[in-house]
Design a protein around this motif. Structure first.
Motif, PDB file in Angstrom:
ATOM      1  N   ARG A 186      -1.633  11.015   7.479  1.00 12.12           N
ATOM      2  CA  ARG A 186      -2.569   9.911   7.292  1.00 12.12           C
ATOM      3  C   ARG A 186      -4.018  10.393   7.439  1.00 12.12           C
ATOM      4  O   ARG A 186      -4.403  10.976   8.448  1.00 12.12           O
ATOM      5  CB  ARG A 186      -2.285   8.810   8.322  1.00 12.12           C
ATOM      6  CG  ARG A 186      -3.111   7.549   8.109  1.00 12.12           C
ATOM      7  CD  ARG A 186      -2.542   6.387   8.887  1.00 12.12           C
ATOM      8  NE  ARG A 186      -1.175   6.072   8.481  1.00 12.12           N
ATOM      9  CZ  ARG A 186      -0.834   5.365   7.409  1.00 12.12           C
ATOM     10  NH1 ARG A 186      -1.803   4.917   6.590  1.00 12.12           N
ATOM     11  NH2 ARG A 186       0.425   5.112   7.142  1.00 12.12           N
ATOM     12  N   GLU A 201       2.813  12.369  -9.811  1.00 10.52           N
ATOM     13  CA  GLU A 201       2.935  10.934  -9.533  1.00 10.52           C
ATOM     14  C   GLU A 201       3.504  10.686  -8.143  1.00 10.52           C
ATOM     15  O   GLU A 201       3.058   9.792  -7.413  1.00 10.52           O
ATOM     16  CB  GLU A 201       3.808  10.266 -10.595  1.00 10.52           C
ATOM     17  CG  GLU A 201       3.115  10.135 -11.944  1.00 10.52           C
ATOM     18  CD  GLU A 201       4.056   9.616 -13.031  1.00 10.52           C
ATOM     19  OE1 GLU A 201       5.188   9.203 -12.679  1.00 10.52           O
ATOM     20  OE2 GLU A 201       3.658   9.634 -14.214  1.00 10.52           O
ATOM     21  N   GLU A 204       0.788  11.678  -5.538  1.00  6.59           N
ATOM     22  CA  GLU A 204      -0.292  10.689  -5.506  1.00  6.59           C
ATOM     23  C   GLU A 204       0.162   9.385  -4.841  1.00  6.59           C
ATOM     24  O   GLU A 204      -0.600   8.768  -4.089  1.00  6.59           O
ATOM     25  CB  GLU A 204      -0.790  10.423  -6.921  1.00  6.59           C
ATOM     26  CG  GLU A 204      -1.606  11.583  -7.502  1.00  6.59           C
ATOM     27  CD  GLU A 204      -2.096  11.330  -8.909  1.00  6.59           C
ATOM     28  OE1 GLU A 204      -3.150  11.872  -9.271  1.00  6.59           O
ATOM     29  OE2 GLU A 204      -1.401  10.588  -9.656  1.00  6.59           O
ATOM     30  N   ALA A 205       1.407   8.986  -5.091  1.00  2.74           N
ATOM     31  CA  ALA A 205       1.902   7.746  -4.503  1.00  2.74           C
ATOM     32  C   ALA A 205       1.983   7.862  -2.978  1.00  2.74           C
ATOM     33  O   ALA A 205       1.593   6.932  -2.250  1.00  2.74           O
ATOM     34  CB  ALA A 205       3.274   7.400  -5.079  1.00  2.74           C
ATOM     35  N   GLU A 208      -1.525   7.870  -1.467  1.00  2.00           N
ATOM     36  CA  GLU A 208      -2.121   6.526  -1.455  1.00  2.00           C
ATOM     37  C   GLU A 208      -1.591   5.712  -0.279  1.00  2.00           C
ATOM     38  O   GLU A 208      -2.355   5.016   0.404  1.00  2.00           O
ATOM     39  CB  GLU A 208      -1.825   5.810  -2.770  1.00  2.00           C
ATOM     40  CG  GLU A 208      -2.522   4.469  -2.881  1.00  2.00           C
ATOM     41  CD  GLU A 208      -2.338   3.805  -4.243  1.00  2.00           C
ATOM     42  OE1 GLU A 208      -2.853   2.691  -4.415  1.00  2.00           O
ATOM     43  OE2 GLU A 208      -1.684   4.420  -5.114  1.00  2.00           O
ATOM     44  N   ARG A 209      -0.277   5.828  -0.008  1.00  4.76           N
ATOM     45  CA  ARG A 209       0.298   5.104   1.124  1.00  4.76           C
ATOM     46  C   ARG A 209      -0.314   5.549   2.449  1.00  4.76           C
ATOM     47  O   ARG A 209      -0.468   4.746   3.383  1.00  4.76           O
ATOM     48  CB  ARG A 209       1.818   5.302   1.168  1.00  4.76           C
ATOM     49  CG  ARG A 209       2.583   4.576   0.075  1.00  4.76           C
ATOM     50  CD  ARG A 209       4.058   4.458   0.405  1.00  4.76           C
ATOM     51  NE  ARG A 209       4.703   5.746   0.578  1.00  4.76           N
ATOM     52  CZ  ARG A 209       5.197   6.488  -0.415  1.00  4.76           C
ATOM     53  NH1 ARG A 209       5.118   6.035  -1.665  1.00  4.76           N
ATOM     54  NH2 ARG A 209       5.782   7.635  -0.174  1.00  4.76           N
ATOM     55  N   GLY A 211      -3.340   7.021   2.813  1.00  2.00           N
ATOM     56  CA  GLY A 211      -4.795   7.125   2.808  1.00  2.00           C
ATOM     57  C   GLY A 211      -5.260   8.560   2.921  1.00  2.00           C
ATOM     58  O   GLY A 211      -6.264   8.850   3.575  1.00  2.00           O
TER      59      GLY A 211
END
Length: 421
Positions: A186, A201, A204-205, A208-209, A211
């Motif tokens: 995180r 992908e 990146e996913a 994003e979760r 941060g």
């Protein structure tokens, strides 16, 4: 046998599985040792299928050029176990390694543990006791459940993800990328090397979760060769640098990830140039220049590479295509856990023959006859040889000026380096 060798051999017998991905045993052992992973100097944690070792070697060269003391933990070793643990820039000494292994073994108390977990704990213990500017940690396998994934780093790096170790990491690119992306933490930035869309992908996913800011190849930074120079560009501007000393077109991407990491850490252009010119990483298209093999084929060019998966085969093929024309012959030994055809198929157009050998000392070695059979199906003129030395001598007798590439396994590469002095 040295003292550390005897301890390492004993530790190899503590757990029935060579690979058993889990963090439970590691967390228990580190707790018994006083949690040294929480006292490491700023960590750069690297995962990926190919290129993470080369990237960390370049990073170390760049950071040391800034005057920093750098710890490094990499795997596997080639000629000697001590290569895995570098304390403040120096390979760990025999006495220090033996004492650390004894300490870790005592703390473990005879509980089931894997060899990699023990040695990772020993490295972390060593690093926690010696001041440094940075600690470089290379993932052993995967990422999410790897023994190194017990730290909160200052920076992560994910080099190209490809199919390898499917029995442990999953049989699709998405599953494997998910395991590699397991090192993301995180809020911790991550440099991402070139990826196929499916892998990117997934990365990146997860980022994003969590941060976790990403510095992605092709988006946040770009790297290319131009007129014999390496050109790197990011938001801070353009760098015009010497090409990487590590050979092969595939090192351009590794150099780019290195430079993105160094720029994030505030390195200047001199440190970035030193990363390109000062890196040392054996068995990556390494030219052998002395020893019995060279004496047996004095007019040949003998190269050594530890690549062993389809992506490495493609990278080696591109490297051979970029070299000056010269009749090329392969000496190849592989493990039965690898995609042999996938590794060898890209190399077929560049090789006049392939001599298959066993990987000495490895229970999982593929029999030479089986390697030769698969190689023939992948387009090679393949035969077998008793060992590397025999194969090299036979090639040199028939084609004195040949290029001879010994490849297929880091374990084979390590054997060659030991035997060749």
């Amino acid at each position: 046998m040295s003292g550390s060798d005897a301890i390492l051999e004993r530790l190899m017998r503590l757990h029935p599985k060579v690979i058993d991905l889990s963090l439970d045993r590691m967390e228990r052992l580190l707790s018994a040792l006083g949690d040294p992973q929480d006292r490491l100097f700023p960590v750069i944690h690297a995962a990926g299928t190919n290129g993470k070792g080369s990237t960390l070697a370049m990073l170390r060269a760049g950071l040391e050029a800034r005057g920093a003391r750098v710890h490094a933990y990499t795997s596997p070793h080639l000629a000697r176990f001590h290569e895995r643990i570098r304390v403040a820039g120096e390979l760990i000494g025999e006495e220090a390694l033996s004492d650390l292994l004894d300490e870790v073994e005592a703390a473990n108390g005879g509980a089931p543990i894997t060899f990699f977990e023990v040695t990772t704990a020993a490295a972390m213990l060593a690093f926690s006791r010696s001041p440094a500017g940075h600690t470089l940690l290379e993932v052993g396998l995967g990422g999410r459940l790897d023994a190194t994934n017990v730290v909160v780093p200052e920076l992560c790096v994910i080099t190209p993800v490809a199919l390898d170790h499917q029995a442990f990491l999953g049989d699709t690119l998405e599953l494997i990328a998910g395991e590699k992306a397991g090192i993301l933490k995180r809020g911790v930035p991550c440099v991402v090397g070139p990826q196929e869309d499916a892998a990117l992908e997934v990365i990146e996913a997860r980022a994003e979760r969590l941060g976790a800011p990403l510095l992605v190849h092709g988006q946040h930074w770009h790297v290319w060769f131009e007129r014999g120079r390496l050109v790197f560009q990011d938001e801070a501007g353009l760098l015009d640098l010497p090409p990487p000393v590590l050979p092969g077109p595939h090192q351009v991407a590794n150099a780019g990830a290195t430079l993105a990491a160094l720029r994030h850490l505030g390195a200047d252009e001199a440190a970035c140039a030193a990363a390109m010119t000062g890196a040392v990483w054996p068995a990556r298209l390494q030219r052998l220049r002395e020893g019995p093999l060279v004496r047996a084929a004095p007019e040949a060019e003998i190269l050594l590479d530890g690549g062993h998966n389809p992506a490495a085969g493609l990278a080696l093929a591109a490297a051979l295509a970029a070299m000056p024309a010269r009749p090329t012959h392969l000496v190849c030994g592989m493990l039965d856990t690898k995609d042999v055809a996938g590794f060898l198929r890209p190399l077929a157009p560049h090789a006049e023959s392939l001599s298959a050998v066993a990987v000495p000392g490895e229970a999982a070695t593929l029999a030479p006859a089986e390697t030769a059979r698969i190689a023939a199906g992948a387009g090679h003129a393949a035969g077998t040889a008793r060992d590397v030395a025999t194969a090299v001598a036979a090639i040199a007798a028939a084609a004195p000026h040949a290029r001879i590439l010994v490849c297929g396994s880091l374990y084979l590469a390590g054997h060659v380096l030991r035997e060749n002095g």
